[in-house]
Design a protein around this motif. Structure first.
Motif, mmCIF file in Angstrom:
data_model
loop_
_atom_site.group_PDB
_atom_site.id
_atom_site.type_symbol
_atom_site.label_atom_id
_atom_site.label_comp_id
_atom_site.label_asym_id
_atom_site.label_seq_id
_atom_site.Cartn_x
_atom_site.Cartn_y
_atom_site.Cartn_z
ATOM 1 N N VAL A 16 -10.875 -37.456 32.960
ATOM 2 C CA VAL A 16 -12.131 -37.272 33.696
ATOM 3 C C VAL A 16 -12.249 -35.859 34.265
ATOM 4 C CG1 VAL A 16 -12.326 -39.720 34.254
ATOM 5 C CG2 VAL A 16 -11.113 -38.197 35.833
ATOM 6 N N ARG A 17 -11.525 -34.913 33.685
ATOM 7 C CA ARG A 17 -11.575 -33.534 34.167
ATOM 8 C C ARG A 17 -12.864 -32.836 33.744
ATOM 9 N NH1 ARG A 17 -6.591 -31.136 31.306
ATOM 10 N NH2 ARG A 17 -7.466 -32.473 29.668
ATOM 11 N N TRP A 18 -13.091 -31.657 34.300
ATOM 12 C CA TRP A 18 -14.274 -30.887 33.922
ATOM 13 C C TRP A 18 -14.136 -30.404 32.476
ATOM 14 C CZ3 TRP A 18 -15.496 -25.175 35.093
ATOM 15 C CH2 TRP A 18 -14.375 -24.361 34.885
ATOM 16 N N GLY A 19 -15.204 -29.833 31.927
ATOM 17 C CA GLY A 19 -15.257 -29.535 30.505
ATOM 18 C C GLY A 19 -14.623 -28.240 30.052
ATOM 19 N N ARG A 20 -14.101 -27.406 30.980
ATOM 20 C CA ARG A 20 -13.504 -26.136 30.570
ATOM 21 C C ARG A 20 -11.995 -26.142 30.823
ATOM 22 N NH1 ARG A 20 -16.267 -21.658 29.470
ATOM 23 N NH2 ARG A 20 -14.288 -21.212 28.434
ATOM 24 N N ARG A 21 -11.331 -27.019 30.117
ATOM 25 C CA ARG A 21 -9.879 -27.152 30.292
ATOM 26 C C ARG A 21 -9.112 -26.019 29.636
ATOM 27 N NH1 ARG A 21 -11.259 -32.929 27.918
ATOM 28 N NH2 ARG A 21 -12.542 -33.636 29.667
ATOM 29 N N ASP A 22 -9.835 -25.210 28.843
ATOM 30 C CA ASP A 22 -9.202 -24.052 28.213
ATOM 31 C C ASP A 22 -8.937 -22.944 29.212
ATOM 32 O OD1 ASP A 22 -12.146 -24.049 28.164
ATOM 33 O OD2 ASP A 22 -11.933 -22.035 27.346
ATOM 34 N N ILE A 23 -9.572 -23.011 30.379
ATOM 35 C CA ILE A 23 -9.330 -22.029 31.441
ATOM 36 C C ILE A 23 -8.244 -22.594 32.350
ATOM 37 C CG2 ILE A 23 -10.348 -20.664 33.288
ATOM 38 C CD1 ILE A 23 -13.104 -21.267 32.050
ATOM 39 N N LYS A 24 -7.193 -21.834 32.578
ATOM 40 C CA LYS A 24 -6.057 -22.342 33.355
ATOM 41 C C LYS A 24 -6.336 -22.155 34.847
ATOM 42 C CE LYS A 24 -0.987 -22.429 33.213
ATOM 43 N NZ LYS A 24 -0.851 -23.812 32.721
ATOM 44 N N THR A 25 -7.183 -23.036 35.376
ATOM 45 C CA THR A 25 -7.566 -22.939 36.783
ATOM 46 C C THR A 25 -6.597 -23.720 37.665
ATOM 47 O OG1 THR A 25 -8.959 -24.916 36.951
ATOM 48 C CG2 THR A 25 -9.965 -22.935 35.995
ATOM 49 N N VAL A 26 -6.739 -23.514 38.973
ATOM 50 C CA VAL A 26 -5.909 -24.232 39.940
ATOM 51 C C VAL A 26 -6.497 -25.593 40.296
ATOM 52 C CG1 VAL A 26 -4.944 -22.124 40.899
ATOM 53 C CG2 VAL A 26 -7.022 -23.080 41.902
ATOM 54 N N GLN A 27 -7.484 -26.063 39.532
ATOM 55 C CA GLN A 27 -8.060 -27.397 39.751
ATOM 56 C C GLN A 27 -7.120 -28.446 39.157
ATOM 57 O OE1 GLN A 27 -12.340 -27.683 38.774
ATOM 58 N NE2 GLN A 27 -12.246 -25.481 38.361
ATOM 59 N N LEU A 28 -6.081 -28.791 39.885
ATOM 60 C CA LEU A 28 -5.017 -29.628 39.353
ATOM 61 C C LEU A 28 -4.909 -30.988 40.040
ATOM 62 C CD1 LEU A 28 -2.259 -26.884 38.952
ATOM 63 C CD2 LEU A 28 -3.657 -27.914 37.151
ATOM 64 N N LEU A 29 -5.971 -31.400 40.750
ATOM 65 C CA LEU A 29 -5.900 -32.670 41.459
ATOM 66 C C LEU A 29 -5.746 -33.846 40.501
ATOM 67 C CD1 LEU A 29 -5.975 -34.389 43.974
ATOM 68 C CD2 LEU A 29 -8.488 -34.292 43.906
ATOM 69 N N TYR A 30 -6.584 -33.911 39.471
ATOM 70 C CA TYR A 30 -6.490 -35.069 38.574
ATOM 71 C C TYR A 30 -5.186 -35.075 37.776
ATOM 72 C CZ TYR A 30 -7.646 -38.868 35.460
ATOM 73 O OH TYR A 30 -7.612 -40.055 34.778
ATOM 74 N N PRO A 31 -4.725 -33.940 37.242
ATOM 75 C CA PRO A 31 -3.401 -33.966 36.617
ATOM 76 C C PRO A 31 -2.305 -34.448 37.572
ATOM 77 C CG PRO A 31 -4.562 -32.010 35.932
ATOM 78 C CD PRO A 31 -5.413 -32.655 36.998
ATOM 79 N N SER A 32 -2.415 -34.049 38.839
ATOM 80 C CA SER A 32 -1.440 -34.518 39.827
ATOM 81 C C SER A 32 -1.554 -36.030 40.018
ATOM 82 C CB SER A 32 -1.670 -33.797 41.163
ATOM 83 O OG SER A 32 -0.739 -34.217 42.131
ATOM 84 N N MET A 33 -2.788 -36.529 40.081
ATOM 85 C CA MET A 33 -2.996 -37.974 40.190
ATOM 86 C C MET A 33 -2.436 -38.685 38.960
ATOM 87 S SD MET A 33 -6.882 -37.988 41.736
ATOM 88 C CE MET A 33 -7.040 -39.779 41.701
ATOM 89 N N GLY A 34 -2.617 -38.066 37.792
ATOM 90 C CA GLY A 34 -2.093 -38.654 36.567
ATOM 91 C C GLY A 34 -0.588 -38.793 36.592
ATOM 92 N N LYS A 35 0.081 -37.768 37.099
ATOM 93 C CA LYS A 35 1.545 -37.845 37.200
ATOM 94 C C LYS A 35 1.958 -38.959 38.166
ATOM 95 C CE LYS A 35 2.703 -33.120 35.819
ATOM 96 N NZ LYS A 35 3.397 -33.484 34.556
ATOM 97 N N MET A 36 1.185 -39.151 39.234
ATOM 98 C CA MET A 36 1.494 -40.228 40.178
ATOM 99 C C MET A 36 1.223 -41.599 39.562
ATOM 100 S SD MET A 36 2.842 -38.659 42.600
ATOM 101 C CE MET A 36 3.102 -40.117 43.618
#
Length: 287
Positions: free
Chosen positions: A143-163
Protein backbone atom coordinates in the motif's frame (compact mmCIF):
# COMPACT_ATOMS: atom_id res chain seq x y z
CA UNK A 1 32.58 4.59 23.18
CA UNK A 2 30.72 7.32 21.31
CA UNK A 3 30.49 7.23 17.55
CA UNK A 4 31.67 10.11 15.42
CA UNK A 5 28.92 11.24 13.06
CA UNK A 6 28.77 13.83 10.30
CA UNK A 7 26.24 16.66 10.27
CA UNK A 8 26.33 19.49 7.74
CA UNK A 9 30.09 19.74 7.39
CA UNK A 10 31.10 18.84 10.96
CA UNK A 11 32.38 15.62 12.51
CA UNK A 12 30.80 15.38 15.96
CA UNK A 13 30.32 12.93 18.84
CA UNK A 14 26.86 11.46 18.37
CA UNK A 15 25.69 13.00 21.66
CA UNK A 16 26.35 16.46 20.28
CA UNK A 17 24.75 15.94 16.86
CA UNK A 18 21.47 17.79 16.32
CA UNK A 19 19.05 18.54 13.49
CA UNK A 20 16.30 21.18 13.65
CA UNK A 21 12.81 20.12 14.72
CA UNK A 22 11.67 21.98 11.59
CA UNK A 23 13.76 19.82 9.27
CA UNK A 24 11.50 18.55 6.49
CA UNK A 25 12.71 14.96 6.90
CA UNK A 26 11.17 15.06 10.39
CA UNK A 27 7.97 16.89 9.46
CA UNK A 28 7.30 15.64 5.92
CA UNK A 29 9.56 12.61 5.32
CA UNK A 30 11.05 14.94 2.71
CA UNK A 31 14.41 13.31 2.29
CA UNK A 32 16.34 10.47 0.69
CA UNK A 33 18.95 8.06 1.96
CA UNK A 34 21.53 5.45 1.06
CA UNK A 35 23.20 2.65 2.99
CA UNK A 36 26.66 1.51 1.90
CA UNK A 37 28.17 -1.66 3.31
CA UNK A 38 31.74 -1.83 4.57
CA UNK A 39 33.74 -5.04 4.34
CA UNK A 40 37.35 -5.20 5.45
CA UNK A 41 37.30 -1.44 5.99
CA UNK A 42 36.37 -0.76 2.35
CA UNK A 43 33.18 0.50 0.73
CA UNK A 44 31.03 -1.87 -1.34
CA UNK A 45 29.31 -0.58 -4.51
CA UNK A 46 29.94 3.05 -3.52
CA UNK A 47 29.68 4.46 -7.04
CA UNK A 48 26.29 2.81 -7.52
CA UNK A 49 24.96 4.25 -4.27
CA UNK A 50 26.23 7.71 -5.16
CA UNK A 51 24.59 7.57 -8.59
CA UNK A 52 21.27 6.47 -7.10
CA UNK A 53 21.48 9.21 -4.49
CA UNK A 54 21.91 11.79 -7.22
CA UNK A 55 18.94 10.35 -9.10
CA UNK A 56 16.74 10.40 -5.98
CA UNK A 57 17.65 14.03 -5.30
CA UNK A 58 16.88 14.98 -8.89
CA UNK A 59 13.51 13.20 -8.85
CA UNK A 60 12.44 15.18 -5.78
CA UNK A 61 14.08 18.47 -6.82
CA UNK A 62 16.25 18.47 -3.72
CA UNK A 63 19.51 20.35 -4.35
CA UNK A 64 22.72 18.46 -3.91
CA UNK A 65 24.37 19.22 -0.58
CA UNK A 66 27.51 21.31 -0.84
CA UNK A 67 29.60 18.32 0.26
CA UNK A 68 28.24 16.03 -2.47
CA UNK A 69 31.57 15.81 -4.30
CA UNK A 70 33.30 14.99 -1.01
CA UNK A 71 31.05 12.10 -0.01
CA UNK A 72 33.66 9.42 -0.71
CA UNK A 73 36.15 11.24 1.50
CA UNK A 74 33.51 11.64 4.24
CA UNK A 75 32.61 7.93 4.11
CA UNK A 76 36.25 6.94 4.39
CA UNK A 77 36.86 9.38 7.24
CA UNK A 78 33.94 7.92 9.20
CA UNK A 79 35.26 4.40 8.64
CA UNK A 80 38.61 5.45 10.09
CA UNK A 81 37.28 7.55 12.97
CA UNK A 82 34.89 4.79 14.07
CA UNK A 83 37.29 1.91 13.40
CA UNK A 84 34.79 0.11 11.18
CA UNK A 85 35.98 -3.19 9.73
CA UNK A 86 32.58 -4.61 8.77
CA UNK A 87 29.38 -2.62 8.92
CA UNK A 88 27.35 0.05 7.20
CA UNK A 89 27.30 3.77 6.62
CA UNK A 90 23.92 5.48 6.58
CA UNK A 91 23.60 8.71 4.61
CA UNK A 92 20.56 10.98 4.57
CA UNK A 93 19.83 14.18 2.68
CA UNK A 94 16.72 16.22 3.42
CA UNK A 95 15.39 19.40 1.87
CA UNK A 96 16.47 21.17 5.05
CA UNK A 97 14.77 23.44 7.57
CA UNK A 98 12.97 26.68 6.75
CA UNK A 99 12.45 27.40 10.44
CA UNK A 100 8.74 26.55 10.40
CA UNK A 101 6.26 24.01 9.01
CA UNK A 102 4.88 24.53 5.51
CA UNK A 103 3.76 22.13 2.79
CA UNK A 104 5.31 24.36 0.13
CA UNK A 105 8.97 23.69 -0.62
CA UNK A 106 11.31 26.36 0.78
CA UNK A 107 13.39 28.47 -1.60
CA UNK A 108 16.48 26.35 -2.40
CA UNK A 109 18.53 29.54 -2.70
CA UNK A 110 17.80 30.26 0.94
CA UNK A 111 17.31 26.87 2.60
CA UNK A 112 20.16 24.41 2.13
CA UNK A 113 19.83 20.61 2.37
CA UNK A 114 20.62 18.79 5.59
CA UNK A 115 23.31 16.11 5.23
CA UNK A 116 23.78 13.46 7.91
CA UNK A 117 25.97 10.34 7.96
CA UNK A 118 26.64 7.77 10.66
CA UNK A 119 28.20 4.32 10.93
CA UNK A 120 26.94 0.99 12.24
CA UNK A 121 29.52 -1.61 13.19
CA UNK A 122 28.51 -5.14 12.18
CA UNK A 123 31.43 -7.53 12.80
CA UNK A 124 31.25 -10.59 10.56
CA UNK A 125 28.58 -9.00 8.35
CA UNK A 126 29.39 -11.23 5.38
CA UNK A 127 29.52 -14.38 7.51
CA UNK A 128 25.96 -14.16 8.80
CA UNK A 129 24.78 -17.58 10.07
CA UNK A 130 21.30 -16.70 8.80
CA UNK A 131 22.58 -17.07 5.23
CA UNK A 132 23.40 -20.70 5.98
CA UNK A 133 19.82 -21.59 6.91
CA UNK A 134 17.78 -19.02 4.97
CA UNK A 135 14.87 -16.84 6.03
CA UNK A 136 11.09 -17.14 6.19
CA UNK A 137 8.82 -14.51 4.64
CA UNK A 138 5.11 -13.74 4.65
CA UNK A 139 3.14 -11.86 2.02
CA UNK A 140 1.36 -8.57 2.71
CA UNK A 141 -0.53 -6.05 0.61
CA UNK A 142 1.63 -3.32 -0.91
CA UNK A 143 0.00 0.00 0.00
CA UNK A 144 2.99 2.31 -0.48
CA UNK A 145 3.03 5.38 -2.69
CA UNK A 146 3.71 4.99 -6.42
CA UNK A 147 7.33 6.19 -6.60
CA UNK A 148 9.15 3.36 -4.90
CA UNK A 149 12.07 3.85 -7.27
CA UNK A 150 13.05 6.91 -5.23
CA UNK A 151 14.87 5.88 -2.05
CA UNK A 152 13.01 8.16 0.33
CA UNK A 153 12.87 8.07 4.12
CA UNK A 154 9.15 7.17 3.95
CA UNK A 155 9.72 3.83 5.65
CA UNK A 156 6.69 3.51 7.94
CA UNK A 157 4.91 0.80 5.97
CA UNK A 158 8.07 -1.28 5.38
CA UNK A 159 8.66 -1.04 9.13
CA UNK A 160 5.08 -2.16 9.78
CA UNK A 161 5.64 -5.02 7.34
CA UNK A 162 8.67 -6.22 9.27
CA UNK A 163 6.59 -6.13 12.46
CA UNK A 164 3.81 -8.14 10.76
CA UNK A 165 6.44 -10.71 9.83
CA UNK A 166 7.84 -10.79 13.35
CA UNK A 167 4.36 -11.30 14.80
CA UNK A 168 3.82 -14.20 12.38
CA UNK A 169 7.12 -15.83 13.39
CA UNK A 170 8.80 -14.94 10.10
CA UNK A 171 11.85 -12.87 9.22
CA UNK A 172 10.50 -10.50 6.58
CA UNK A 173 7.59 -9.74 4.28
CA UNK A 174 7.14 -9.65 0.52
CA UNK A 175 4.65 -7.07 -0.73
CA UNK A 176 1.92 -7.93 -3.21
CA UNK A 177 0.20 -5.60 -5.68
CA UNK A 178 -2.41 -6.71 -8.24
CA UNK A 179 -1.52 -10.29 -7.43
CA UNK A 180 2.19 -9.91 -8.13
CA UNK A 181 5.18 -9.62 -5.81
CA UNK A 182 6.75 -6.16 -5.93
CA UNK A 183 9.63 -6.48 -3.45
CA UNK A 184 10.55 -7.13 0.16
CA UNK A 185 10.26 -4.52 2.89
CA UNK A 186 13.89 -3.49 2.39
CA UNK A 187 15.12 -5.71 -0.43
CA UNK A 188 14.49 -6.98 -3.94
CA UNK A 189 12.78 -10.37 -4.36
CA UNK A 190 13.65 -13.32 -6.62
CA UNK A 191 12.55 -16.86 -7.35
CA UNK A 192 14.41 -19.67 -9.11
CA UNK A 193 12.69 -22.16 -11.45
CA UNK A 194 15.07 -24.79 -12.74
CA UNK A 195 18.22 -22.74 -13.28
CA UNK A 196 16.30 -19.58 -14.26
CA UNK A 197 16.42 -16.57 -11.95
CA UNK A 198 13.20 -14.54 -12.09
CA UNK A 199 12.80 -11.04 -10.66
CA UNK A 200 10.47 -8.12 -11.32
CA UNK A 201 11.62 -5.71 -14.02
CA UNK A 202 12.67 -2.19 -13.07
CA UNK A 203 9.94 0.46 -12.99
CA UNK A 204 8.52 3.02 -10.56
CA UNK A 205 7.04 0.07 -8.65
CA UNK A 206 10.30 -1.11 -7.05
CA UNK A 207 13.58 0.25 -5.81
CA UNK A 208 16.36 0.03 -8.36
CA UNK A 209 18.62 -1.97 -6.08
CA UNK A 210 22.35 -1.44 -6.35
CA UNK A 211 22.99 -4.97 -5.10
CA UNK A 212 20.28 -6.20 -7.50
CA UNK A 213 22.14 -4.73 -10.48
CA UNK A 214 25.45 -6.28 -9.42
CA UNK A 215 23.98 -9.70 -8.65
CA UNK A 216 22.15 -9.91 -11.99
CA UNK A 217 25.32 -8.88 -13.81
CA UNK A 218 27.33 -11.55 -12.01
CA UNK A 219 24.62 -14.13 -12.67
CA UNK A 220 24.69 -13.46 -16.40
CA UNK A 221 28.49 -13.54 -16.43
CA UNK A 222 28.27 -16.95 -14.75
CA UNK A 223 26.01 -18.12 -17.61
CA UNK A 224 22.90 -18.23 -15.41
CA UNK A 225 19.62 -17.45 -17.14
CA UNK A 226 17.86 -14.32 -15.88
CA UNK A 227 14.27 -13.32 -16.66
CA UNK A 228 13.02 -9.93 -15.53
CA UNK A 229 9.25 -10.20 -15.17
CA UNK A 230 6.55 -10.11 -12.52
CA UNK A 231 5.67 -13.28 -10.62
CA UNK A 232 2.79 -14.17 -8.30
CA UNK A 233 3.06 -15.26 -4.70
CA UNK A 234 1.65 -18.68 -5.69
CA UNK A 235 4.37 -19.00 -8.31
CA UNK A 236 6.91 -18.15 -5.62
CA UNK A 237 5.55 -20.83 -3.30
CA UNK A 238 5.96 -23.40 -6.07
CA UNK A 239 9.49 -22.28 -6.98
CA UNK A 240 12.63 -24.37 -6.51
CA UNK A 241 14.36 -21.55 -4.65
CA UNK A 242 13.86 -17.95 -3.64
CA UNK A 243 16.11 -15.21 -2.31
CA UNK A 244 16.44 -11.50 -1.61
CA UNK A 245 19.21 -8.98 -2.20
CA UNK A 246 20.10 -5.76 -0.44
CA UNK A 247 23.18 -3.77 0.56
CA UNK A 248 23.15 -5.19 4.08
CA UNK A 249 22.08 -8.81 3.42
CA UNK A 250 23.89 -9.23 0.06
CA UNK A 251 22.21 -12.40 -1.27
CA UNK A 252 19.97 -14.12 1.30
CA UNK A 253 18.14 -17.41 0.62
CA UNK A 254 14.40 -17.65 1.36
CA UNK A 255 13.28 -21.11 2.48
CA UNK A 256 9.64 -20.52 3.44
CA UNK A 257 6.84 -18.30 2.08
CA UNK A 258 3.54 -17.95 3.96
CA UNK A 259 4.27 -21.19 5.79
CA UNK A 260 5.02 -23.12 2.58
CA UNK A 261 8.46 -24.74 2.58
CA UNK A 262 10.54 -24.38 -0.57
CA UNK A 263 12.34 -27.56 -1.58
CA UNK A 264 13.63 -29.38 1.47
CA UNK A 265 13.58 -26.24 3.61
CA UNK A 266 17.26 -25.44 3.18
CA UNK A 267 19.00 -23.05 0.76
CA UNK A 268 19.33 -24.50 -2.74
CA UNK A 269 22.34 -24.19 -5.01
CA UNK A 270 21.70 -20.92 -6.88
CA UNK A 271 21.35 -18.38 -4.06
CA UNK A 272 24.41 -19.55 -2.07
CA UNK A 273 26.51 -19.56 -5.24
CA UNK A 274 25.36 -16.04 -6.14
CA UNK A 275 26.16 -14.89 -2.62
CA UNK A 276 29.65 -16.36 -2.92
CA UNK A 277 30.24 -14.68 -6.29
CA UNK A 278 28.83 -11.36 -5.17
CA UNK A 279 30.97 -11.19 -2.04
CA UNK A 280 34.12 -12.28 -3.88
CA UNK A 281 33.71 -9.78 -6.70
CA UNK A 282 32.53 -6.95 -4.46
CA UNK A 283 35.53 -7.32 -2.16
CA UNK A 284 37.81 -7.09 -5.19
CA UNK A 285 36.14 -3.88 -6.38
CA UNK A 286 35.72 -2.29 -2.92
CA UNK A 287 37.28 1.16 -2.42
Amino acid sequence: MSRTVYVNGAYLPEEEATVSIFDRSFLMADGVYEVTSVLGGKLIDFDGHLARLERSLNELDIPKPEAFDSLLEIHRELVVRNDITDGMIYLQVSRGSAGDRDFVFPDPEVVKPTLVLFTQSKPGLAESPVAQKGIKVISIEDVRWGRRDIKTVQLLYPSMGKMMAKKAGADDAWMIEDGFVTEGTSNNAYIVQGNKIITRALSNDILHGITRAAVLRFAREAQMEVEERSFTIDEAKAADEAFITSASTFVMPVVEIDGVTLGDGTPGSVAPRLREIYLEESRKAAI
